[in-house]
Design a protein around this motif. Structure first.
Motif, PDB file in Angstrom:
ATOM      1  N   THR A  22      -9.293  -3.397  -0.314  1.00  0.00           N
ATOM      2  CA  THR A  22      -8.120  -3.094   0.509  1.00  0.00           C
ATOM      3  C   THR A  22      -6.972  -4.064   0.232  1.00  0.00           C
ATOM      4  OG1 THR A  22      -9.216  -4.345   2.279  1.00  0.00           O
ATOM      5  CG2 THR A  22      -9.371  -1.944   2.370  1.00  0.00           C
ATOM      6  N   SER A  23      -7.300  -5.308  -0.112  1.00  0.00           N
ATOM      7  CA  SER A  23      -6.255  -6.264  -0.484  1.00  0.00           C
ATOM      8  C   SER A  23      -5.656  -5.915  -1.840  1.00  0.00           C
ATOM      9  CB  SER A  23      -6.827  -7.680  -0.509  1.00  0.00           C
ATOM     10  OG  SER A  23      -5.881  -8.592  -1.040  1.00  0.00           O
ATOM     11  N   ILE A  24      -6.524  -5.588  -2.784  1.00  0.00           N
ATOM     12  CA  ILE A  24      -6.059  -5.241  -4.138  1.00  0.00           C
ATOM     13  C   ILE A  24      -5.083  -4.079  -4.102  1.00  0.00           C
ATOM     14  CG2 ILE A  24      -6.829  -4.326  -6.367  1.00  0.00           C
ATOM     15  CD1 ILE A  24      -9.526  -5.840  -5.743  1.00  0.00           C
ATOM     16  N   LEU A  25      -5.384  -3.078  -3.286  1.00  0.00           N
ATOM     17  CA  LEU A  25      -4.571  -1.862  -3.277  1.00  0.00           C
ATOM     18  C   LEU A  25      -3.245  -2.036  -2.547  1.00  0.00           C
ATOM     19  CD1 LEU A  25      -7.338   0.847  -2.821  1.00  0.00           C
ATOM     20  CD2 LEU A  25      -6.038   0.304  -4.883  1.00  0.00           C
ATOM     21  N   ARG A  26      -3.025  -3.195  -1.930  1.00  0.00           N
ATOM     22  CA  ARG A  26      -1.725  -3.438  -1.300  1.00  0.00           C
ATOM     23  C   ARG A  26      -0.615  -3.641  -2.328  1.00  0.00           C
ATOM     24  NH1 ARG A  26      -4.485  -6.477   2.875  1.00  0.00           N
ATOM     25  NH2 ARG A  26      -3.934  -8.460   1.898  1.00  0.00           N
ATOM     26  N   ILE A  27      -0.982  -3.791  -3.599  1.00  0.00           N
ATOM     27  CA  ILE A  27       0.072  -3.898  -4.612  1.00  0.00           C
ATOM     28  C   ILE A  27       0.757  -2.558  -4.838  1.00  0.00           C
ATOM     29  CG2 ILE A  27      -1.080  -5.796  -5.810  1.00  0.00           C
ATOM     30  CD1 ILE A  27      -1.731  -3.763  -8.054  1.00  0.00           C
ATOM     31  N   ILE A  28       0.164  -1.465  -4.364  1.00  0.00           N
ATOM     32  CA  ILE A  28       0.780  -0.147  -4.501  1.00  0.00           C
ATOM     33  C   ILE A  28       1.925  -0.038  -3.502  1.00  0.00           C
ATOM     34  CG2 ILE A  28       0.425   2.341  -4.290  1.00  0.00           C
ATOM     35  CD1 ILE A  28      -2.467   1.889  -5.109  1.00  0.00           C
ATOM     36  N   ASP A  29       3.097   0.312  -3.975  1.00  0.00           N
ATOM     37  CA  ASP A  29       4.277   0.410  -3.116  1.00  0.00           C
ATOM     38  C   ASP A  29       4.188   1.688  -2.275  1.00  0.00           C
ATOM     39  OD1 ASP A  29       6.714   0.301  -1.898  1.00  0.00           O
ATOM     40  OD2 ASP A  29       7.889   0.732  -3.703  1.00  0.00           O
ATOM     41  N   LYS A  30       4.020   1.513  -0.960  1.00  0.00           N
ATOM     42  CA  LYS A  30       3.949   2.672  -0.067  1.00  0.00           C
ATOM     43  C   LYS A  30       5.194   2.764   0.815  1.00  0.00           C
ATOM     44  CE  LYS A  30      -0.120   1.126   1.322  1.00  0.00           C
ATOM     45  NZ  LYS A  30      -0.611   0.264   0.237  1.00  0.00           N
ATOM     46  N   SER A  31       6.246   2.020   0.451  1.00  0.00           N
ATOM     47  CA  SER A  31       7.430   1.975   1.303  1.00  0.00           C
ATOM     48  C   SER A  31       8.201   3.295   1.308  1.00  0.00           C
ATOM     49  CB  SER A  31       8.362   0.849   0.848  1.00  0.00           C
ATOM     50  OG  SER A  31       8.808   1.074  -0.487  1.00  0.00           O
ATOM     51  N   GLY A  32       8.149   4.044   0.195  1.00  0.00           N
ATOM     52  CA  GLY A  32       8.910   5.295   0.125  1.00  0.00           C
ATOM     53  C   GLY A  32       8.559   6.268   1.227  1.00  0.00           C
ATOM     54  N   PRO A  33       7.289   6.720   1.302  1.00  0.00           N
ATOM     55  CA  PRO A  33       6.909   7.660   2.351  1.00  0.00           C
ATOM     56  C   PRO A  33       7.064   7.088   3.762  1.00  0.00           C
ATOM     57  CG  PRO A  33       5.246   7.582   0.610  1.00  0.00           C
ATOM     58  CD  PRO A  33       6.198   6.457   0.365  1.00  0.00           C
ATOM     59  N   LEU A  34       6.937   5.756   3.908  1.00  0.00           N
ATOM     60  CA  LEU A  34       6.988   5.160   5.240  1.00  0.00           C
ATOM     61  C   LEU A  34       8.412   4.922   5.729  1.00  0.00           C
ATOM     62  CD1 LEU A  34       4.134   2.491   5.017  1.00  0.00           C
ATOM     63  CD2 LEU A  34       4.134   4.593   6.374  1.00  0.00           C
ATOM     64  N   MET A  35       9.385   4.867   4.795  1.00  0.00           N
ATOM     65  CA  MET A  35      10.735   4.491   5.179  1.00  0.00           C
ATOM     66  C   MET A  35      11.335   5.480   6.178  1.00  0.00           C
ATOM     67  SD  MET A  35      12.813   2.036   4.770  1.00  0.00           S
ATOM     68  CE  MET A  35      12.216   1.277   3.261  1.00  0.00           C
ATOM     69  N   GLY A  36      11.253   6.777   5.878  1.00  0.00           N
ATOM     70  CA  GLY A  36      11.801   7.779   6.778  1.00  0.00           C
ATOM     71  C   GLY A  36      11.118   7.754   8.135  1.00  0.00           C
ATOM     72  N   TRP A  37       9.787   7.581   8.122  1.00  0.00           N
ATOM     73  CA  TRP A  37       9.038   7.515   9.376  1.00  0.00           C
ATOM     74  C   TRP A  37       9.473   6.313  10.211  1.00  0.00           C
ATOM     75  CZ3 TRP A  37       5.656   3.580  10.856  1.00  0.00           C
ATOM     76  CH2 TRP A  37       4.918   3.829  12.027  1.00  0.00           C
ATOM     77  N   ALA A  38       9.627   5.152   9.563  1.00  0.00           N
ATOM     78  CA  ALA A  38      10.013   3.937  10.282  1.00  0.00           C
ATOM     79  C   ALA A  38      11.403   4.085  10.899  1.00  0.00           C
ATOM     80  CB  ALA A  38       9.969   2.736   9.339  1.00  0.00           C
ATOM     81  N   VAL A  39      12.344   4.673  10.140  1.00  0.00           N
ATOM     82  CA  VAL A  39      13.697   4.886  10.660  1.00  0.00           C
ATOM     83  C   VAL A  39      13.649   5.803  11.877  1.00  0.00           C
ATOM     84  CG1 VAL A  39      15.930   5.925  10.154  1.00  0.00           C
ATOM     85  CG2 VAL A  39      14.845   4.446   8.463  1.00  0.00           C
ATOM     86  N   LYS A  40      12.857   6.860  11.810  1.00  0.00           N
ATOM     87  CA  LYS A  40      12.724   7.804  12.928  1.00  0.00           C
ATOM     88  C   LYS A  40      12.185   7.100  14.174  1.00  0.00           C
ATOM     89  CE  LYS A  40      10.276  12.096  14.172  1.00  0.00           C
ATOM     90  NZ  LYS A  40       9.319  11.532  15.140  1.00  0.00           N
ATOM     91  N   ILE A  41      11.148   6.283  14.011  1.00  0.00           N
ATOM     92  CA  ILE A  41      10.546   5.575  15.140  1.00  0.00           C
ATOM     93  C   ILE A  41      11.548   4.592  15.753  1.00  0.00           C
ATOM     94  CG2 ILE A  41       8.749   3.953  15.830  1.00  0.00           C
ATOM     95  CD1 ILE A  41       7.738   6.779  15.358  1.00  0.00           C
ATOM     96  N   GLU A  42      12.301   3.870  14.900  1.00  0.00           N
ATOM     97  CA  GLU A  42      13.272   2.905  15.409  1.00  0.00           C
ATOM     98  C   GLU A  42      14.386   3.610  16.163  1.00  0.00           C
ATOM     99  OE1 GLU A  42      12.765  -0.223  15.491  1.00  0.00           O
ATOM    100  OE2 GLU A  42      11.004  -0.190  14.196  1.00  0.00           O
ATOM    101  N   ARG A  43      14.850   4.764  15.642  1.00  0.00           N
ATOM    102  CA  ARG A  43      15.886   5.518  16.345  1.00  0.00           C
ATOM    103  C   ARG A  43      15.405   5.975  17.714  1.00  0.00           C
ATOM    104  NH1 ARG A  43      18.167   9.390  11.446  1.00  0.00           N
ATOM    105  NH2 ARG A  43      19.628   7.879  10.545  1.00  0.00           N
TER     106      ARG A  43
END
Length: 257
Positions: A22-43
């Motif tokens: 699980t630590s090794i796989l954190r090098i995979i960039d998952k920010s793309g799919p999460l960015m829209g979700w995070a913006v929605k939650i913050e709004r």
């Protein structure tokens, strides 16, 4: 060295510090799919704070509104709170599934974990699925590792699914993401190196809300070992460049298993 990133494994009279999958796989960039979700939650959080402030009695001016909203929004960002809530739901569901599995195996299970409605929904879906596929557990929470490649992990369950020996990892996310399929490939290789053979590896996505789809079993395509090793090499390189510990170096020689 962060304990959450490594396992200490006793192997051939030596203690190895091996990175968790699980630590090794954190090098995979998952920010793309999460960015829209995070913006929605913050709004949504800002909207809720504004509504709360504007409905409070008393005189309202721009500075008062801003100061009051800051009080409502103080602390961890709303998206991070949501992530924590989701992680807690997943952990509780895993704990109750493990409890049921240990009872099926006839091993000590301890007291039944108390879980939230969201976690219970996932577990009930798992129970229905397990009956439907003739789920027969062989092991649960099994620690596996490969000393040659230099990594370790804990697989959720090894079981017969419709008669096929299957390595299973449970997820309560909205979908089965590519990194989850990589994760079970790492586990399958490590299990083989520990003498545990699985005919297939599967990610089972479980619902936690009424609007979630039904359980989604996804059999992972086989990822070549050289590709898994490339991910490991990249992880070690990034840790080295950031002056972070990367554990015991992999053993000499090539792992061909």
């Amino acid at each position: 060295m962060s304990q959450s990133d490594f396992y200490q494994i006793d192997h051939a009279g030596t203690t190895l510090d091996l990175p968790r999958v699980t630590s090794i796989l954190r090098i995979i960039d998952k920010s793309g799919p999460l960015m829209g979700w995070a913006v929605k939650i913050e709004r949504e959080a800002i909207k809720a704070a504004l509504e709360a402030v504007l409905t409070e009695p008393g005189e309202v001016d721009p500075q008062h509104v801003w100061d009051s909203m800051e009080k409502h929004l103080k602390g961890k960002r709303a998206s991070l709170k949501k992530q924590d809530e989701a992680a807690n739901i997943g952990r509780a569901a895993h704990a109750l599934i493990e409890w049921h599995t240990r009872r099926m195996l006839g091993t000590e299970a301890g007291p039944e974990p108390k879980v939230s409605d969201e976690s219970l929904r996932a577990v009930l879906a798992w129970l229905d699925w397990s009956q439907m596929v003739g789920f027969t557990p062989l092991a649960t929470e099994l620690r596996v590792y490969c000393p040659t490649c230099g990594f370790a992990g804990t697989l959720d369950t090894l079981a017969k699914v419709q008669g096929v020996v299957t390595l299973i990892d449970y997820k309560t996310a909205k979908a089965v993401y590519p990194e989850a399929l990589l994760q079970v490939n790492f586990y399958r290789h490590a299990a083989k190196m520990c003498g545990v053979e699985a005919e297939q590896a599967m990610v089972l996505r479980l619902p936690k809300t009424a609007t979630d789809p039904l359980p989604e079993p996804v059999v992972a395509p086989v990822v070549p070992l050289r590709c898994l090793q490339a991910i490991l090499t990249t992880w070690r390189l990034m840790r080295w460049m950031n002056q972070e510990p990367y554990g015991t170096p992999p053993a000499n020689g090539m792992c061909a298993a």
